[in-house]
Design an enzyme around this catalytic site. Structure first.
Site, PDB file in Angstrom:
ATOM      1  N   THR A 111       3.306  14.506  -4.467  1.00 57.59           N
ATOM      2  CA  THR A 111       2.221  13.936  -4.715  1.00 57.59           C
ATOM      3  C   THR A 111       1.756  12.206  -3.824  1.00 57.59           C
ATOM      4  O   THR A 111       2.587  11.628  -3.690  1.00 57.59           O
ATOM      5  CB  THR A 111       1.717  13.038  -5.815  1.00 57.59           C
ATOM      6  OG1 THR A 111       0.204  12.381  -6.585  1.00 57.59           O
ATOM      7  CG2 THR A 111       3.073  12.624  -6.877  1.00 57.59           C
ATOM      8  N   ASP A 112       0.444  11.234  -3.958  1.00 59.23           N
ATOM      9  CA  ASP A 112       0.566  10.276  -3.408  1.00 59.23           C
ATOM     10  C   ASP A 112       0.796   9.465  -3.919  1.00 59.23           C
ATOM     11  O   ASP A 112       1.065   7.957  -3.744  1.00 59.23           O
ATOM     12  CB  ASP A 112      -0.801  10.027  -3.107  1.00 59.23           C
ATOM     13  CG  ASP A 112      -2.019  10.074  -3.625  1.00 59.23           C
ATOM     14  OD1 ASP A 112      -2.010  10.085  -4.866  1.00 59.23           O
ATOM     15  OD2 ASP A 112      -3.241   9.865  -3.594  1.00 59.23           O
ATOM     16  N   GLU A 113       0.674   9.826  -5.055  1.00 60.45           N
ATOM     17  CA  GLU A 113       1.357   8.414  -6.917  1.00 60.45           C
ATOM     18  C   GLU A 113       2.748   7.764  -6.142  1.00 60.45           C
ATOM     19  O   GLU A 113       3.050   7.281  -6.380  1.00 60.45           O
ATOM     20  CB  GLU A 113       1.119   9.259  -7.548  1.00 60.45           C
ATOM     21  CG  GLU A 113      -0.124   9.725  -7.817  1.00 60.45           C
ATOM     22  CD  GLU A 113      -0.985   9.625  -9.637  1.00 60.45           C
ATOM     23  OE1 GLU A 113      -0.279   9.499 -10.646  1.00 60.45           O
ATOM     24  OE2 GLU A 113      -1.622  10.540  -9.764  1.00 60.45           O
ATOM     25  N   TYR A 136       5.592  10.149 -14.698  1.00 61.99           N
ATOM     26  CA  TYR A 136       5.037  10.355 -13.493  1.00 61.99           C
ATOM     27  C   TYR A 136       5.743  10.880 -12.081  1.00 61.99           C
ATOM     28  O   TYR A 136       6.582  11.196 -11.512  1.00 61.99           O
ATOM     29  CB  TYR A 136       4.032  11.437 -13.737  1.00 61.99           C
ATOM     30  CG  TYR A 136       2.952  12.587 -12.840  1.00 61.99           C
ATOM     31  CD1 TYR A 136       3.827  13.394 -12.540  1.00 61.99           C
ATOM     32  CD2 TYR A 136       2.240  11.745 -11.624  1.00 61.99           C
ATOM     33  CE1 TYR A 136       3.113  14.227 -11.833  1.00 61.99           C
ATOM     34  CE2 TYR A 136       1.901  12.393 -10.849  1.00 61.99           C
ATOM     35  CZ  TYR A 136       2.621  14.103 -10.569  1.00 61.99           C
ATOM     36  OH  TYR A 136       1.744  14.343  -9.551  1.00 61.99           O
ATOM     37  N   LYS A 196       8.643  12.530  -9.862  1.00 57.74           N
ATOM     38  CA  LYS A 196       8.073  12.694  -8.513  1.00 57.74           C
ATOM     39  C   LYS A 196       8.598  12.283  -7.379  1.00 57.74           C
ATOM     40  O   LYS A 196       8.751  12.645  -6.492  1.00 57.74           O
ATOM     41  CB  LYS A 196       6.596  12.659  -8.569  1.00 57.74           C
ATOM     42  CG  LYS A 196       5.743  13.853  -9.081  1.00 57.74           C
ATOM     43  CD  LYS A 196       6.313  15.387  -9.416  1.00 57.74           C
ATOM     44  CE  LYS A 196       5.953  15.760  -7.529  1.00 57.74           C
ATOM     45  NZ  LYS A 196       5.520  17.433  -7.830  1.00 57.74           N
TER      46      LYS A 196
HETATM   47  P1  NAD Z   1      -0.367  22.102 -13.181  1.00 60.81           P
HETATM   48  O1  NAD Z   1      -0.126  21.248 -14.885  1.00 60.81           O
HETATM   49  O2  NAD Z   1      -1.880  21.817 -13.722  1.00 60.81           O
HETATM   50  O3  NAD Z   1       0.171  23.247 -13.196  1.00 60.81           O
HETATM   51  C1  NAD Z   1       2.111  23.411 -13.483  1.00 60.81           C
HETATM   52  C2  NAD Z   1       2.276  24.830 -13.572  1.00 60.81           C
HETATM   53  O4  NAD Z   1       4.250  24.712 -13.316  1.00 60.81           O
HETATM   54  C3  NAD Z   1       2.092  24.966 -14.513  1.00 60.81           C
HETATM   55  O5  NAD Z   1       1.823  26.803 -14.303  1.00 60.81           O
HETATM   56  C4  NAD Z   1       3.492  25.175 -15.397  1.00 60.81           C
HETATM   57  O6  NAD Z   1       3.654  25.875 -16.679  1.00 60.81           O
HETATM   58  C5  NAD Z   1       4.361  25.318 -14.550  1.00 60.81           C
HETATM   59  N1  NAD Z   1       5.970  24.114 -15.285  1.00 60.81           N
HETATM   60  C6  NAD Z   1       5.529  23.340 -15.794  1.00 60.81           C
HETATM   61  N2  NAD Z   1       7.016  23.193 -15.913  1.00 60.81           N
HETATM   62  C7  NAD Z   1       7.448  24.019 -15.649  1.00 60.81           C
HETATM   63  C8  NAD Z   1       9.055  24.289 -15.739  1.00 60.81           C
HETATM   64  N3  NAD Z   1       9.727  23.602 -16.608  1.00 60.81           N
HETATM   65  N4  NAD Z   1       9.914  25.288 -15.389  1.00 60.81           N
HETATM   66  C9  NAD Z   1       8.839  26.062 -14.678  1.00 60.81           C
HETATM   67  N5  NAD Z   1       7.102  26.152 -14.667  1.00 60.81           N
HETATM   68  C10 NAD Z   1       6.821  25.372 -15.464  1.00 60.81           C
HETATM   69  O7  NAD Z   1       0.280  21.431 -12.197  1.00 60.81           O
HETATM   70  P2  NAD Z   1      -0.698  20.714 -10.992  1.00 60.81           P
HETATM   71  O8  NAD Z   1      -1.906  19.947 -10.777  1.00 60.81           O
HETATM   72  O9  NAD Z   1      -1.099  22.688 -10.424  1.00 60.81           O
HETATM   73  O10 NAD Z   1      -0.056  20.068  -9.605  1.00 60.81           O
HETATM   74  C11 NAD Z   1       1.138  20.898  -9.284  1.00 60.81           C
HETATM   75  C12 NAD Z   1       1.817  20.344  -7.865  1.00 60.81           C
HETATM   76  O11 NAD Z   1       1.513  19.246  -7.544  1.00 60.81           O
HETATM   77  C13 NAD Z   1       2.957  19.783  -8.980  1.00 60.81           C
HETATM   78  O12 NAD Z   1       4.483  19.139  -8.294  1.00 60.81           O
HETATM   79  C14 NAD Z   1       1.930  18.270  -8.778  1.00 60.81           C
HETATM   80  O13 NAD Z   1       3.020  17.148  -9.061  1.00 60.81           O
HETATM   81  C15 NAD Z   1       1.351  17.977  -7.677  1.00 60.81           C
HETATM   82  N6  NAD Z   1       0.807  17.440  -7.305  1.00 60.81           N
HETATM   83  C16 NAD Z   1      -0.890  17.660  -7.320  1.00 60.81           C
HETATM   84  C17 NAD Z   1      -2.283  16.734  -7.714  1.00 60.81           C
HETATM   85  C18 NAD Z   1      -3.015  17.332  -8.593  1.00 60.81           C
HETATM   86  O14 NAD Z   1      -4.295  16.513  -8.982  1.00 60.81           O
HETATM   87  N7  NAD Z   1      -2.675  17.534  -9.713  1.00 60.81           N
HETATM   88  C19 NAD Z   1      -1.683  16.472  -6.479  1.00 60.81           C
HETATM   89  C20 NAD Z   1      -0.990  15.682  -5.217  1.00 60.81           C
HETATM   90  C21 NAD Z   1       0.151  16.606  -5.676  1.00 60.81           C
HETATM   91  P1  TYD Z   2      -6.489  11.847 -14.023  1.00 61.64           P
HETATM   92  O1  TYD Z   2      -7.072  12.783 -13.255  1.00 61.64           O
HETATM   93  O2  TYD Z   2      -5.856  11.891 -15.109  1.00 61.64           O
HETATM   94  O3  TYD Z   2      -5.760  11.359 -12.151  1.00 61.64           O
HETATM   95  P2  TYD Z   2      -4.177  10.655 -11.904  1.00 61.64           P
HETATM   96  O4  TYD Z   2      -4.246   9.302 -13.225  1.00 61.64           O
HETATM   97  O5  TYD Z   2      -2.940  10.750 -11.574  1.00 61.64           O
HETATM   98  O6  TYD Z   2      -4.970   9.493 -10.787  1.00 61.64           O
HETATM   99  O7  TYD Z   2      -7.114  10.310 -13.659  1.00 61.64           O
HETATM  100  C1  TYD Z   2      -7.928   9.626 -12.667  1.00 61.64           C
HETATM  101  C2  TYD Z   2      -9.224   8.728 -12.493  1.00 61.64           C
HETATM  102  O8  TYD Z   2      -9.081   8.553 -13.608  1.00 61.64           O
HETATM  103  C3  TYD Z   2      -7.881   7.742 -12.992  1.00 61.64           C
HETATM  104  O9  TYD Z   2      -7.716   6.450 -11.908  1.00 61.64           O
HETATM  105  C4  TYD Z   2      -7.593   7.601 -14.505  1.00 61.64           C
HETATM  106  C5  TYD Z   2      -8.867   8.133 -14.656  1.00 61.64           C
HETATM  107  N1  TYD Z   2      -8.980   8.398 -15.937  1.00 61.64           N
HETATM  108  C6  TYD Z   2     -10.039   8.034 -17.026  1.00 61.64           C
HETATM  109  O10 TYD Z   2     -11.034   7.065 -17.041  1.00 61.64           O
HETATM  110  N2  TYD Z   2      -9.815   8.194 -18.513  1.00 61.64           N
HETATM  111  C7  TYD Z   2      -9.457   9.760 -17.899  1.00 61.64           C
HETATM  112  O11 TYD Z   2      -9.998   9.946 -20.002  1.00 61.64           O
HETATM  113  C8  TYD Z   2      -9.021  10.179 -18.009  1.00 61.64           C
HETATM  114  C9  TYD Z   2      -7.928  11.224 -18.228  1.00 61.64           C
HETATM  115  C10 TYD Z   2      -8.389   9.323 -16.689  1.00 61.64           C
END
Ligand code: NAD
Ligand code: TYD
Length: 355
Positions: A135-137, A160, A164
């Site tokens: 992630t970019d975070e 988080y 990562k």
């Molecule tokens: P998500 O939370 O929707 O899904 C995570 C999946 O991992 C789920 O299916 C869960 O059952 C599985 N999981 C969790 N713990 C586990 C374990 N111990 N063993 C096996 N499986 C397990 O997450 P997402 O939003 O789809 O993100 C997927 C990946 O992409 C993550 O690594 C996240 O850091 C990265 N990512 C997410 C975003 C975003 O905006 N959602 C952006 C950039 C990177």
């Molecule tokens: P989120 O979807 O949790 O992603 P991330 O924190 O990983 O970027 O949140 C996106 C943005 O929205 C972040 O600035 C936090 C804000 N946010 C709210 O203002 N209210 C909420 O209830 C949630 C879940 C997020």
């Protein structure tokens, strides 16, 4: 003798991004065996994959990456040529409530997987690939200007992003120390169908539909850079097949939005689609106590993946948001299934003291 089909292990394939990646690979590469390894935590949902679960090249294994013996069995049985590692705890607010869960899955789970791959591939690393999705975070927070590039210094602020960042470091260490063929990508915030309604966009769509308050943290002027999940999946396909070992690729769509502007746009679009009078949903916006350690701004410079791998997003934000809202309006059963017991308890705890 014909060569065995390439086998790809995708972890976290039942989650939000993982399910889009699994679907893309199962349908685009019928000659590959796609093994989805997922523990099915609250965020993993096999309903996300109903349309591909009967495909002959799709396999599912309910395994926790915290179990090294189970991982070793999977590697011995399927002998994967590649891994795309998405399994993770992924929500910042949950990491503030339960940081250790993030250390276990994101750090220790990733190292378990690296160990399993290293052991399985020890005689021949050539042609193998361990692709870590990040992630970019990890880069921390930006001020009013500038972008994250692949060389930006890591500066995580939430449990988080710290977990990562640690997992990224381990992946690079396995490359440098053991010669594991790795590649990493760091993507901006995703949105789209099948997104669990704890993150901003799906939570707010769900709350608008159910007429609940829209809890905007702090002053609402925090900025995120949004990418449609199917575009992230095509970028992952590109990096998996064409990225260079040991390299990092930033993925994003140059699409920054202040939270409050995004929330107002969501209210407007849902009102239009449901035939509500203009302005019906905006009064649901409620400013609440800020998230601790809240990063002010994220913005990805995606020049490298564009120039070196020829990847660009396929939809505009307006198109992607419209598709996303339509999906949530049409998939009320999915929403009802994922917003039952455990979800309600989390919601109560998360928003109870925010005022
Ligand atoms: P998500 O939370 O929707 O899904 C995570 C999946 O991992 C789920 O299916 C869960 O059952 C599985 N999981 C969790 N713990 C586990 C374990 N111990 N063993 C096996 N499986 C397990 O997450 P997402 O939003 O789809 O993100 C997927 C990946 O992409 C993550 O690594 C996240 O850091 C990265 N990512 C997410 C975003 C975003 O905006 N959602 C952006 C950039 C990177
Ligand atoms: P989120 O979807 O949790 O992603 P991330 O924190 O990983 O970027 O949140 C996106 C943005 O929205 C972040 O600035 C936090 C804000 N946010 C709210 O203002 N209210 C909420 O209830 C949630 C879940 C997020």
């Amino acid at each position: 003798m014909p060569l065995p089909p390439p086998t790809l292990l995708i972890t976290g394939g039942a989650g939000f991004i993982g399910s889009h990646v699994v679907r893309l690979f199962v349908t685009k590469y019928p000659g590959y065996r796609i093994v989805n390894l997922d523990a099915l935590t609250y965020a993993g949902n096999l309903e996300n994959l109903r349309d591909v679960e009967k495909a002959p090249n799709y396999f599912f294994e309910k395994i926790n990456i915290l179990e090294p013996d189970a991982l070793q069995r999977i590697f011995e049985y399927y002998k994967p040529d590649g891994v795309i590692h998405l399994a993770a705890e992924s929500h910042v607010d949950r990491s503030i409530l339960s940081p250790l869960d993030f250390v276990y899955t994101n750090v220790i789970g990733t190292v378990n997987l690296l160990q399993a791959a290293r052991h399985s591939w020890k005689d021949k690393m050539e042609g193998k690939r361990f692709y870590h999705i990040s992630t970019d975070e990890v880069y921390g927070a930006l001020g009013e200007t500038g972008f994250f590039t692949e060389t930006t210094r890591y500066d995580p602020h939430s449990p988080y992003s710290a977990s990562k960042a640690a997992s990224d470091h381990f992946v690079r260490a396995y490359h440098d120390t053991y010669g594991l063929p790795v590649v990493i990508s760091n993507c901006s915030n995703n949105y789209g169908p099948n997104h669990f309604p704890e993150k901003l966009i799906p939570l707010f769509i769900n709350n608008i539909i159910t007429r609940k308050p829209l809890p905007v943290y702090g002053d609402g002027l925090y900025t995120r850079d949004w990418l449609f999940v199917k575009d992230h999946a095509t970028a992952i396909d590109r990096v998996y097949h064409s990225g260079k070992n040991g390299e990092t690729y930033n993925i994003g769509g140059f699409n920054e939005w202040k939270n409050i502007d995004l929330v107002k746009l969501l209210c407007k679009l849902v009102d239009e689609k449901r035939g509500n009078a203009p302005g019906t949903s905006e009064p649901l916006i409620t400013f609440v106590k800020d998230r601790p350690g809240h990063d002010r701004r994220y913005a990805i410079d995606a020049t490298k993946i564009h120039k070196e791998l020829g990847w660009s997003p396929s939809v505009t934000f307006e198109e992607g948001l419209s598709l996303t809202i339509d999906w949530y309006l049409q998939n009320t059963e999915w929403l009802q299934h994922v917003t039952s017991g455990a979800y309600l308890r989390y919601y109560e705890e998360q928003y109870r003291d925010r005022g």
